[in-house]
Design an enzyme around this catalytic site. Sequence first.
Site, short mmCIF file in Angstrom:
data_model
loop_
_atom_site.label_atom_id
_atom_site.label_comp_id
_atom_site.label_asym_id
_atom_site.label_seq_id
_atom_site.Cartn_x
_atom_site.Cartn_y
_atom_site.Cartn_z
CG ASP A 87 -1.97 -1.17 1.08
OD1 ASP A 87 -2.44 -1.44 -0.06
OD2 ASP A 87 -2.30 -1.80 2.09
CE LYS A 135 -4.10 -6.08 -0.41
NZ LYS A 135 -4.81 -4.85 -0.79
CG ASP A 168 -7.43 -5.75 -3.14
OD1 ASP A 168 -8.60 -6.06 -3.41
OD2 ASP A 168 -7.08 -5.31 -2.03
CG LEU A 169 -7.62 -3.13 -9.45
CD1 LEU A 169 -7.53 -2.91 -10.96
CD2 LEU A 169 -7.06 -1.93 -8.70
CG LEU A 185 -13.30 -4.66 -11.63
CD1 LEU A 185 -11.93 -4.72 -11.02
CD2 LEU A 185 -13.28 -5.29 -13.02
CG ASP A 223 -19.88 -0.88 -13.45
OD1 ASP A 223 -21.07 -0.83 -13.85
OD2 ASP A 223 -19.11 0.08 -13.51
CB ILE A 224 -23.70 -3.43 -15.57
CG1 ILE A 224 -22.82 -2.71 -16.58
CG2 ILE A 224 -24.65 -2.47 -14.87
CD1 ILE A 224 -23.61 -2.10 -17.75
CG ASN A 264 -21.16 -5.37 -21.74
OD1 ASN A 264 -20.68 -6.32 -22.35
ND2 ASN A 264 -21.13 -4.13 -22.20
CB THR A 265 -19.04 -2.40 -17.10
OG1 THR A 265 -20.02 -1.68 -17.85
CG2 THR A 265 -17.91 -1.47 -16.74
CB THR A 268 -12.56 -6.96 7.51
OG1 THR A 268 -11.65 -6.21 6.71
CG2 THR A 268 -12.39 -8.42 7.18
NE ARG A 282 -2.09 -4.98 12.21
CZ ARG A 282 -2.44 -4.94 10.91
NH1 ARG A 282 -2.27 -6.00 10.13
NH2 ARG A 282 -2.97 -3.86 10.39
CD GLN A 302 -7.29 -4.96 8.97
OE1 GLN A 302 -8.47 -5.21 9.15
NE2 GLN A 302 -6.72 -5.00 7.78
NE ARG A 356 -2.03 -0.89 8.29
CZ ARG A 356 -3.23 -0.56 8.74
NH1 ARG A 356 -3.40 0.60 9.33
NH2 ARG A 356 -4.24 -1.40 8.59
O1 C5P Z 1 -1.79 -3.13 6.80
P1 C5P Z 1 -2.75 -4.29 6.84
O2 C5P Z 1 -2.08 -5.62 7.18
O3 C5P Z 1 -3.95 -4.01 7.71
O4 C5P Z 1 -3.24 -4.41 5.33
C1 C5P Z 1 -4.27 -5.27 4.96
C2 C5P Z 1 -4.52 -5.14 3.49
O5 C5P Z 1 -5.63 -5.96 3.15
C3 C5P Z 1 -4.88 -3.74 3.03
O6 C5P Z 1 -4.32 -3.59 1.72
C4 C5P Z 1 -6.37 -3.73 2.97
O7 C5P Z 1 -6.86 -2.86 1.98
C5 C5P Z 1 -6.67 -5.17 2.58
N1 C5P Z 1 -7.99 -5.64 2.94
C6 C5P Z 1 -8.46 -5.71 4.24
N2 C5P Z 1 -9.73 -6.18 4.49
C7 C5P Z 1 -10.51 -6.59 3.48
C8 C5P Z 1 -10.03 -6.53 2.16
C9 C5P Z 1 -8.75 -6.06 1.92
O8 C5P Z 1 -7.75 -5.36 5.18
N3 C5P Z 1 -11.70 -7.06 3.75
#
Ligand code: C5P
Length: 233
Positions: A10, A32, A59-60, A62, A64-65, A67-68, A119, A181, A190, A211
């Site tokens: 990130d 990621k 990790d985008l 997506l 949408d409809i 077709n898109t 989450t 963690r 989190q 992190r």
């Molecule tokens: O820094 P950390 O370990 O909390 O990063 C977790 C990663 O997982 C982040 O990129 C966050 O966007 C992603 N993520 C998440 N919970 C989700 C989906 C993705 O924490 N449900």
Amino acid sequence: MNRDVIIACDFSSKEATLEFLDRFSGRKPFVKIGMELFYAAGPDIVREVKARGHKVFLDLKLHDIPNTVKKAMKVLSELDVDMTNVHAAGTVAMMRAAVEGLTRPDGTRPLLIAVTQLTSTGEDAMQKELLIDSSINDTIVHYARNAKEAGLDGVVCSPLEAGMVKAACGGEFLAVTPGIRFADAAADDQVRITTPARALDLGSDFIVVGRPITAAPDPVAAYNRCLVDFLAG
Ligand code: C5P
């Protein structure tokens, strides 16, 4: 066996990302790339990280409809990522369209997984704002079943939900789990967190760790600690 540790890179620029990845001289981590980095650095960052020998989870999320989503996935299929995702809330039809778009002419495609409920969404907000009457656990399992029906490979969920997803969808259905963690570290923002070793016990296939690795004084050592606890465990 698929199990691996995925580092959530990130970062807000290509330079910061590559400088970070340069530290890893041995094993090349699975990376990621999320919205922040993709929107800042564009598809080139994916090509560059792939060219350096890393696997990439794009990790985008997506939504949408159909077709898109199908057409967007066709574009992403050409980026040669190893894993990508959609929101299960887009419906089975949208997820089927995603599979179609992502599948290359030779029949291969990256792993495709679905976000069930983020989450960050609590049961209260889900019920009051989204007007979903079921419990959050029932909703997650139901969305996972929809993803399986559409032909997807798994879901993103917290490690605490991995077991029920596997019970409903089978052991081969992937549980990709953030919220990791070390036992002796801060939770940050989190809430539902577990250690790498506990995630392994709970049935995660891939742990997504941000992190605890990226902000560690020694990121390579923190990554290796995840590998030992999650892969060798
Ligand atoms: O820094 P950390 O370990 O909390 O990063 C977790 C990663 O997982 C982040 O990129 C966050 O966007 C992603 N993520 C998440 N919970 C989700 C989906 C993705 O924490 N449900």
